[in-house]
Motif scaffolding. Structure first.
Motif, PDB file in Angstrom:
ATOM      1  N   ALA A  92       4.280 -15.347 -48.431  1.00 22.16           N
ATOM      2  CA  ALA A  92       5.289 -15.201 -47.379  1.00 22.16           C
ATOM      3  C   ALA A  92       4.638 -15.534 -46.045  1.00 22.16           C
ATOM      4  N   LYS A  93       5.434 -16.095 -45.124  1.00 22.09           N
ATOM      5  CA  LYS A  93       4.882 -16.549 -43.846  1.00 22.09           C
ATOM      6  C   LYS A  93       5.732 -16.068 -42.669  1.00 22.09           C
ATOM      7  N   PRO A  94       5.845 -14.744 -42.485  1.00 19.78           N
ATOM      8  CA  PRO A  94       6.609 -14.284 -41.320  1.00 19.78           C
ATOM      9  C   PRO A  94       5.959 -14.755 -40.016  1.00 19.78           C
ATOM     10  N   LYS A  95       6.812 -15.127 -39.064  1.00 14.44           N
ATOM     11  CA  LYS A  95       6.342 -15.633 -37.764  1.00 14.44           C
ATOM     12  C   LYS A  95       6.759 -14.647 -36.676  1.00 14.44           C
ATOM     13  N   LEU A  96       5.803 -14.228 -35.875  1.00 14.85           N
ATOM     14  CA  LEU A  96       6.062 -13.237 -34.837  1.00 14.85           C
ATOM     15  C   LEU A  96       5.693 -13.813 -33.472  1.00 14.85           C
ATOM     16  N   THR A  97       6.595 -13.688 -32.529  1.00 13.45           N
ATOM     17  CA  THR A  97       6.341 -14.170 -31.176  1.00 13.45           C
ATOM     18  C   THR A  97       6.078 -12.981 -30.263  1.00 13.45           C
ATOM     19  N   VAL A  98       4.901 -12.979 -29.671  1.00  9.45           N
ATOM     20  CA  VAL A  98       4.499 -11.895 -28.769  1.00  9.45           C
ATOM     21  C   VAL A  98       4.995 -12.229 -27.361  1.00  9.45           C
ATOM     22  N   ARG A  99       5.632 -11.285 -26.730  1.00  3.99           N
ATOM     23  CA  ARG A  99       6.101 -11.491 -25.353  1.00  3.99           C
ATOM     24  C   ARG A  99       4.881 -11.526 -24.425  1.00  3.99           C
ATOM     25  N   PRO A 100       5.002 -12.034 -23.229  1.00  5.81           N
ATOM     26  CA  PRO A 100       3.878 -11.982 -22.285  1.00  5.81           C
ATOM     27  C   PRO A 100       3.497 -10.527 -22.005  1.00  5.81           C
ATOM     28  N   LEU A 101       2.222 -10.206 -22.164  1.00 11.76           N
ATOM     29  CA  LEU A 101       1.754  -8.820 -22.026  1.00 11.76           C
ATOM     30  C   LEU A 101       0.875  -8.676 -20.791  1.00 11.76           C
ATOM     31  N   SER A 102       1.155  -7.676 -19.985  1.00 11.09           N
ATOM     32  CA  SER A 102       0.294  -7.408 -18.821  1.00 11.09           C
ATOM     33  C   SER A 102      -0.921  -6.598 -19.278  1.00 11.09           C
ATOM     34  N   ASP A 103      -1.991  -6.674 -18.511  1.00  8.35           N
ATOM     35  CA  ASP A 103      -3.184  -5.875 -18.830  1.00  8.35           C
ATOM     36  C   ASP A 103      -2.864  -4.386 -18.797  1.00  8.35           C
ATOM     37  N   ALA A 104      -1.979  -3.986 -17.878  1.00  9.89           N
ATOM     38  CA  ALA A 104      -1.599  -2.578 -17.779  1.00  9.89           C
ATOM     39  C   ALA A 104      -0.884  -2.121 -19.051  1.00  9.89           C
ATOM     40  N   PHE A 105       0.001  -2.982 -19.573  1.00  5.07           N
ATOM     41  CA  PHE A 105       0.702  -2.624 -20.809  1.00  5.07           C
ATOM     42  C   PHE A 105      -0.274  -2.530 -21.979  1.00  5.07           C
ATOM     43  N   ILE A 106      -1.166  -3.524 -22.083  1.00  9.66           N
ATOM     44  CA  ILE A 106      -2.138  -3.535 -23.189  1.00  9.66           C
ATOM     45  C   ILE A 106      -2.968  -2.258 -23.180  1.00  9.66           C
ATOM     46  N   SER A 107      -3.434  -1.869 -22.000  1.00  9.77           N
ATOM     47  CA  SER A 107      -4.245  -0.660 -21.866  1.00  9.77           C
ATOM     48  C   SER A 107      -3.462   0.586 -22.278  1.00  9.77           C
ATOM     49  N   SER A 108      -2.231   0.683 -21.799  1.00 10.59           N
ATOM     50  CA  SER A 108      -1.375   1.828 -22.121  1.00 10.59           C
ATOM     51  C   SER A 108      -1.034   1.856 -23.613  1.00 10.59           C
ATOM     52  N   TYR A 109      -0.708   0.691 -24.160  1.00 13.05           N
ATOM     53  CA  TYR A 109      -0.348   0.580 -25.577  1.00 13.05           C
ATOM     54  C   TYR A 109      -1.498   1.027 -26.474  1.00 13.05           C
ATOM     55  N   LEU A 110      -2.709   0.566 -26.170  1.00 12.83           N
ATOM     56  CA  LEU A 110      -3.864   0.926 -26.995  1.00 12.83           C
ATOM     57  C   LEU A 110      -4.203   2.407 -26.871  1.00 12.83           C
ATOM     58  N   GLU A 111      -4.038   2.932 -25.677  1.00  7.26           N
ATOM     59  CA  GLU A 111      -4.314   4.360 -25.467  1.00  7.26           C
ATOM     60  C   GLU A 111      -3.338   5.218 -26.288  1.00  7.26           C
ATOM     61  N   GLN A 112      -2.077   4.830 -26.292  1.00  7.23           N
ATOM     62  CA  GLN A 112      -1.064   5.589 -27.042  1.00  7.23           C
ATOM     63  C   GLN A 112      -1.196   5.390 -28.554  1.00  7.23           C
ATOM     64  N   SER A 113      -1.553   4.183 -28.962  1.00 10.94           N
ATOM     65  CA  SER A 113      -1.619   3.872 -30.400  1.00 10.94           C
ATOM     66  C   SER A 113      -2.866   4.439 -31.059  1.00 10.94           C
ATOM     67  N   GLY A 114      -3.960   4.477 -30.302  1.00 15.56           N
ATOM     68  CA  GLY A 114      -5.203   5.003 -30.853  1.00 15.56           C
ATOM     69  C   GLY A 114      -5.869   4.044 -31.827  1.00 15.56           C
ATOM     70  N   GLU A 115      -6.887   4.532 -32.525  1.00 14.55           N
ATOM     71  CA  GLU A 115      -7.721   3.670 -33.363  1.00 14.55           C
ATOM     72  C   GLU A 115      -7.037   3.203 -34.639  1.00 14.55           C
ATOM     73  N   ASP A 116      -5.808   3.664 -34.898  1.00 11.41           N
ATOM     74  CA  ASP A 116      -5.052   3.150 -36.047  1.00 11.41           C
ATOM     75  C   ASP A 116      -4.872   1.639 -35.956  1.00 11.41           C
ATOM     76  N   VAL A 117      -4.848   1.104 -34.725  1.00 12.10           N
ATOM     77  CA  VAL A 117      -4.647  -0.347 -34.570  1.00 12.10           C
ATOM     78  C   VAL A 117      -5.819  -1.135 -35.169  1.00 12.10           C
ATOM     79  N   LEU A 118      -6.972  -0.500 -35.323  1.00  4.33           N
ATOM     80  CA  LEU A 118      -8.141  -1.197 -35.862  1.00  4.33           C
ATOM     81  C   LEU A 118      -8.022  -1.427 -37.367  1.00  4.33           C
ATOM     82  N   LYS A 119      -7.052  -0.783 -37.990  1.00 10.46           N
ATOM     83  CA  LYS A 119      -6.844  -0.938 -39.430  1.00 10.46           C
ATOM     84  C   LYS A 119      -5.993  -2.153 -39.757  1.00 10.46           C
ATOM     85  N   THR A 120      -5.422  -2.771 -38.718  1.00 10.18           N
ATOM     86  CA  THR A 120      -4.478  -3.869 -38.944  1.00 10.18           C
ATOM     87  C   THR A 120      -4.995  -5.168 -38.328  1.00 10.18           C
ATOM     88  N   VAL A 121      -4.656  -6.266 -38.975  1.00  9.21           N
ATOM     89  CA  VAL A 121      -5.191  -7.558 -38.561  1.00  9.21           C
ATOM     90  C   VAL A 121      -4.715  -7.982 -37.169  1.00  9.21           C
TER      91      VAL A 121
END
Length: 199
Positions: free
Chosen positions: A127-156
């Motif tokens: 299967a080849k799902p295609k995902l388009t990421v919206r433009p992300l600000s550095d502030a959003f990336i920082s906030s997103y990672l802080e809220q998500s925690g290290e679980d994000v390291l388990k995913t590609v």
């Protein structure tokens, strides 16, 4: 044949839970495949990202099926960003770098599944799902990672679509199950044709 003869060649809780939620009880057996060494070999050979995912899924399924009776399901998922295979981030700083690279771009999740029996592959699906990421600000990336925690390291992709990761995207093409790592509907169809599930 019964569901007790279905084996998932994986330690992935996500794949096991997807099967379980669909009414398929699979025994989980870790395949102990050296994925990093295999990927290094594939990439040295210049193998396409989709083929790398398929080969890894096959390696896992075949290895377990050599020592276990029944139907063995092996899966692998690779993130294809403009022809380059992206691996899981090693730490949170790497996760931030991944997200900056994805920002404003589309990527494909090459989601491969192979079923093996008696040490031989008997069915495969990509299967080849295609995902388009919206433009992300550095502030959003920082906030997103802080809220998500290290679980994000388990995913590609440093995201879990079923959680906060949904906020990363402007468009998704492909089925939800494949994005989570298992092309569930084609697999269920195959299990029905083999008599493991009621038609």
């Amino acid at each position: 044949m019964s569901q007790s003869d279905i084996i998932l060649a994986s330690g992935s809780e996500s794949r096991r839970n997807l099967l379980l939620s669909a009414g398929v009880e699979a025994v989980c057996v870790k395949p102990n495949v050296d994925e990093e060494a295999a990927k290094a070999t594939f990439r040295a050979e210049g193998m396409r990202v989709a083929d790398q995912a398929m080969r890894l899924a096959e390696l896992k399924a075949v290895k377990v099926s050599r020592s276990r009776e029944g139907l063995v399901i092996g899966g692998d998922q690779m993130l294809n960003l403009e022809g380059e295979a992206m691996d899981k981030p090693v730490d949170m700083a790497d996760a931030a770098n991944h997200l900056r690279r994805f920002s404003g771009k589309a990527h494909t999740l090459e989601t491969a599944i192979v079923v093996a029996e008696g040490g031989q592959p008997v069915w495969r699906h990509l299967a080849k799902p295609k995902l388009t990421v919206r433009p992300l600000s550095d502030a959003f990336i920082s906030s997103y990672l802080e809220q998500s925690g290290e679980d994000v390291l388990k995913t590609v992709g440093a995201y879990q679509l079923e959680r906060l990761g949904a906020q990363l995207f402007s468009r998704i093409e492909g089925d939800y199950f494949s994005i989570l790592g298992l092309p569930l509907l084609p697999l269920l169809d195959y299990l029905r044709t083999r008599g493991f599930l009621e038609a």
